[in-house]
Design a protein around this motif. Structure first.
Motif, PDB file in Angstrom:
ATOM      1  N   SER A 183       0.810  -1.291  -0.133  1.00  0.00           N
ATOM      2  CA  SER A 183       0.009   0.050  -0.079  1.00  0.00           C
ATOM      3  C   SER A 183       0.672   1.235   0.046  1.00  0.00           C
ATOM      4  N   MET A 184       1.930   1.157   0.664  1.00  0.00           N
ATOM      5  CA  MET A 184       2.864   2.390   0.815  1.00  0.00           C
ATOM      6  C   MET A 184       3.480   2.621  -0.596  1.00  0.00           C
ATOM      7  N   ILE A 185       3.988   1.425  -1.417  1.00  0.00           N
ATOM      8  CA  ILE A 185       4.540   1.497  -2.489  1.00  0.00           C
ATOM      9  C   ILE A 185       3.629   2.249  -3.481  1.00  0.00           C
ATOM     10  N   ASP A 186       2.394   1.556  -3.591  1.00  0.00           N
ATOM     11  CA  ASP A 186       1.571   2.349  -4.539  1.00  0.00           C
ATOM     12  C   ASP A 186       1.055   3.675  -4.073  1.00  0.00           C
ATOM     13  N   THR A 187       1.110   4.111  -2.855  1.00  0.00           N
ATOM     14  CA  THR A 187       0.610   5.480  -2.832  1.00  0.00           C
ATOM     15  C   THR A 187       1.887   6.358  -3.021  1.00  0.00           C
ATOM     16  N   LEU A 188       3.313   5.939  -2.808  1.00  0.00           N
ATOM     17  CA  LEU A 188       4.150   6.841  -2.924  1.00  0.00           C
ATOM     18  C   LEU A 188       4.414   6.942  -4.278  1.00  0.00           C
ATOM     19  N   THR A 189       4.377   6.001  -5.463  1.00  0.00           N
ATOM     20  CA  THR A 189       4.575   5.865  -6.667  1.00  0.00           C
ATOM     21  C   THR A 189       3.190   6.496  -7.466  1.00  0.00           C
ATOM     22  N   PHE A 190       2.158   6.621  -6.845  1.00  0.00           N
ATOM     23  CA  PHE A 190       0.880   7.033  -7.571  1.00  0.00           C
ATOM     24  C   PHE A 190       0.477   6.051  -8.304  1.00  0.00           C
ATOM     25  N   GLY A 191       0.579   4.622  -7.976  1.00  0.00           N
ATOM     26  CA  GLY A 191       0.265   3.612  -8.868  1.00  0.00           C
ATOM     27  C   GLY A 191       1.045   3.265  -9.729  1.00  0.00           C
ATOM     28  N   ALA A 192       2.206   3.800  -9.966  1.00  0.00           N
ATOM     29  CA  ALA A 192       3.217   3.377 -10.986  1.00  0.00           C
ATOM     30  C   ALA A 192       3.953   2.135 -10.912  1.00  0.00           C
ATOM     31  N   LEU A 193       4.012   1.822  -9.476  1.00  0.00           N
ATOM     32  CA  LEU A 193       4.537   0.473  -9.211  1.00  0.00           C
ATOM     33  C   LEU A 193       3.641  -0.290  -8.280  1.00  0.00           C
ATOM     34  N   GLN A 194       3.735  -1.648  -8.648  1.00  0.00           N
ATOM     35  CA  GLN A 194       2.814  -2.432  -7.907  1.00  0.00           C
ATOM     36  C   GLN A 194       3.706  -3.343  -7.057  1.00  0.00           C
ATOM     37  N   GLY A 195       3.604  -3.568  -5.660  1.00  0.00           N
ATOM     38  CA  GLY A 195       4.378  -4.236  -4.783  1.00  0.00           C
ATOM     39  C   GLY A 195       4.169  -5.763  -5.183  1.00  0.00           C
ATOM     40  N   ALA A 196       5.224  -6.669  -4.917  1.00  0.00           N
ATOM     41  CA  ALA A 196       5.300  -7.947  -5.071  1.00  0.00           C
ATOM     42  C   ALA A 196       4.278  -8.908  -4.038  1.00  0.00           C
ATOM     43  N   ASP A 197       4.404  -9.965  -4.182  1.00  0.00           N
ATOM     44  CA  ASP A 197       3.889 -10.751  -3.137  1.00  0.00           C
ATOM     45  C   ASP A 197       5.031 -11.559  -2.534  1.00  0.00           C
ATOM     46  N   TRP A 198       5.629 -10.921  -1.516  1.00  0.00           N
ATOM     47  CA  TRP A 198       6.837 -10.821  -0.883  1.00  0.00           C
ATOM     48  C   TRP A 198       7.304 -12.508  -0.658  1.00  0.00           C
ATOM     49  N   LEU A 199       6.313 -12.782   0.210  1.00  0.00           N
ATOM     50  CA  LEU A 199       6.790 -14.225   0.892  1.00  0.00           C
ATOM     51  C   LEU A 199       6.293 -15.285   0.082  1.00  0.00           C
ATOM     52  N   ASN A 200       5.470 -15.238  -1.137  1.00  0.00           N
ATOM     53  CA  ASN A 200       5.052 -16.289  -1.677  1.00  0.00           C
ATOM     54  C   ASN A 200       5.827 -16.255  -3.123  1.00  0.00           C
ATOM     55  N   ASP A 201       6.999 -15.322  -3.112  1.00  0.00           N
ATOM     56  CA  ASP A 201       7.794 -15.536  -4.475  1.00  0.00           C
ATOM     57  C   ASP A 201       9.181 -16.023  -4.084  1.00  0.00           C
ATOM     58  N   PRO A 202       9.637 -16.806  -4.676  1.00  0.00           N
ATOM     59  CA  PRO A 202      11.009 -17.397  -4.160  1.00  0.00           C
ATOM     60  C   PRO A 202      12.089 -16.410  -4.423  1.00  0.00           C
ATOM     61  N   SER A 203      12.083 -15.334  -5.439  1.00  0.00           N
ATOM     62  CA  SER A 203      13.163 -14.346  -5.645  1.00  0.00           C
ATOM     63  C   SER A 203      12.989 -13.159  -4.372  1.00  0.00           C
ATOM     64  N   THR A 204      11.894 -13.088  -3.606  1.00  0.00           N
ATOM     65  CA  THR A 204      11.818 -12.108  -2.684  1.00  0.00           C
ATOM     66  C   THR A 204      11.850 -12.477  -1.305  1.00  0.00           C
ATOM     67  N   ALA A 205      11.462 -13.895  -1.157  1.00  0.00           N
ATOM     68  CA  ALA A 205      11.151 -14.153   0.317  1.00  0.00           C
ATOM     69  C   ALA A 205      12.181 -14.298   1.103  1.00  0.00           C
ATOM     70  N   LEU A 206      13.344 -14.679   0.718  1.00  0.00           N
ATOM     71  CA  LEU A 206      14.620 -14.459   1.618  1.00  0.00           C
ATOM     72  C   LEU A 206      15.019 -13.149   2.030  1.00  0.00           C
ATOM     73  N   PRO A 207      15.023 -12.142   0.979  1.00  0.00           N
ATOM     74  CA  PRO A 207      15.302 -10.890   1.023  1.00  0.00           C
ATOM     75  C   PRO A 207      14.321 -10.245   2.063  1.00  0.00           C
ATOM     76  N   ALA A 208      12.975 -10.580   1.864  1.00  0.00           N
ATOM     77  CA  ALA A 208      12.043  -9.971   2.816  1.00  0.00           C
ATOM     78  C   ALA A 208      12.366 -10.404   4.389  1.00  0.00           C
ATOM     79  N   ILE A 209      12.895 -11.568   4.617  1.00  0.00           N
ATOM     80  CA  ILE A 209      13.311 -12.273   5.874  1.00  0.00           C
ATOM     81  C   ILE A 209      14.439 -11.596   6.471  1.00  0.00           C
ATOM     82  N   ILE A 210      15.313 -11.147   5.516  1.00  0.00           N
ATOM     83  CA  ILE A 210      16.630 -10.670   5.820  1.00  0.00           C
ATOM     84  C   ILE A 210      16.396  -8.932   6.398  1.00  0.00           C
TER      85      ILE A 210
END
Length: 313
Positions: free
Chosen positions: A157-184
């Motif tokens: 929600s913060m990403i969507d608000t700050l970029t005025f909808g230009a960027l969409q956030g990922a499904d952080w914990l359900n994506d193998p490429s972002t899950a470990l960085p999210a925990i880090i």
């Protein structure tokens, strides 16, 4: 019958010596009595489990099985490196987690410590704010961040608000490429306040006279840090690096609460894999061998780290 003076003089030191021995004996027994509860707890919850894990690691013991454990030698250790790809993935994830968390968390903690060490109004408030996540249960923190990482959570929600909808956030914990960085990111945020306090304690042991001498010589703030602050923080640096490394290699709670090792084992760690094998799949012998490998790896890394940060003549 009267005792001659020489005999009386000879008996007097013996009485004092016996009295001294008896008082020393009472002190010894009192010390042993006070040490006994701690020694018993260490024996029951540290030494015995370590010896039991070492013994079970060479067997095929299961948690619930009608068959008695059978000695299998080094089969469990060969299995870990040749027939268990999840263990190798878990070891890689643990290494990646530690290689990122250790320098970033140590550096960020030092930066915060330098900032809150200034003699300004409000520094106590920021010290408390930075330390609050440390005293908060890691389970509670992990649950809160799991909600924040959801596709419709606070972070997206913060990403969507700050970029005025230009960027969409990922499904952080359900994506193998972002899950470990999210925990880090979560782990660094949660524990950086503790190491900030350790760095701060080290900063406050450096005599102010050294800074005054450096300023009189015309040293800049950076030169003061490199020539006065950093050398004075060497013992603190060793402690901080070792504690962060051990904590990073033992990553478990965040994974257990947030991802259960997924998706596709992208967040599984050595400790989590050992617990899952031992309790969910009831392979106690194999889990003990993984724990023994983990212990040896942590010991070797800590010794290497201590050698690299030793005092050099």
């Amino acid at each position: 019958m009267t005792v001659s003076p020489p005999v009386a003089a000879a008996k007097q030191p013996r009485r004092s010596l016996s009295r001294f021995r008896s008082s020393r004996g009472r002190e010894t027994w009192a010390g042993l009595a006070m040490m006994a509860p701690a020694a018993l707890l260490l024996l029951l919850f540290l030494i015995v489990p370590v010896l039991l894990a070492f013994t079970l690691s060479f067997t095929n013991a299961r948690l619930i099985s009608p068959n008695p454990p059978r000695f299998v030698g080094l089969d469990n250790f060969f299995r870990a490196f040749t027939a268990d790809p999840v263990f190798l993935q878990s070891a890689l994830n643990t290494f990646l987690f530690a290689i990122v968390v250790v320098p970033v968390q140590a550096g960020l903690g030092l930066l915060l410590a330098v900032l809150v060490n200034q003699r300004l109004r409000g520094t106590t408030f920021f010290r408390v704010v930075f330390f609050i996540p440390v005293v908060t249960s890691i389970v509670v923190v992990s649950i809160l961040w799991r909600f924040m990482y959801q596709s419709d959570g606070l972070i997206n929600s913060m990403i969507d608000t700050l970029t005025f909808g230009a960027l969409q956030g990922a499904d952080w914990l359900n994506d193998p490429s972002t899950a470990l960085p999210a925990i880090i990111v979560l782990s660094i945020w949660q524990a950086v306040g503790f190491h900030m306090i350790i760095w701060l304690a080290g900063l406050q042991t450096i005599p102010e006279e050294l800074y005054e001498a450096a300023r009189m010589d015309g040293a800049s703030r950076w030169r003061q840090f490199t020539n006065v602050t950093w050398p004075g923080l060497r013992p603190t640096m060793v402690f901080v690096l070792v504690t962060i490394t051990i904590a990073a290699l033992g990553l478990f709670v965040q994974v257990d609460v947030m991802t259960q090792g997924g998706p596709l084992n992208s967040t599984s760690t050595v400790v989590f894999h050992a617990v899952r094998k031992g309790y969910e799949q009831q392979e106690i012998g194999y889990a003990a061998s993984i724990s023994l490998l983990f212990f040896v790896a942590v010991l070797i890394i800590a010794l290497i780290q201590r050698w690299l940060t030793r005092e050099k003549n």
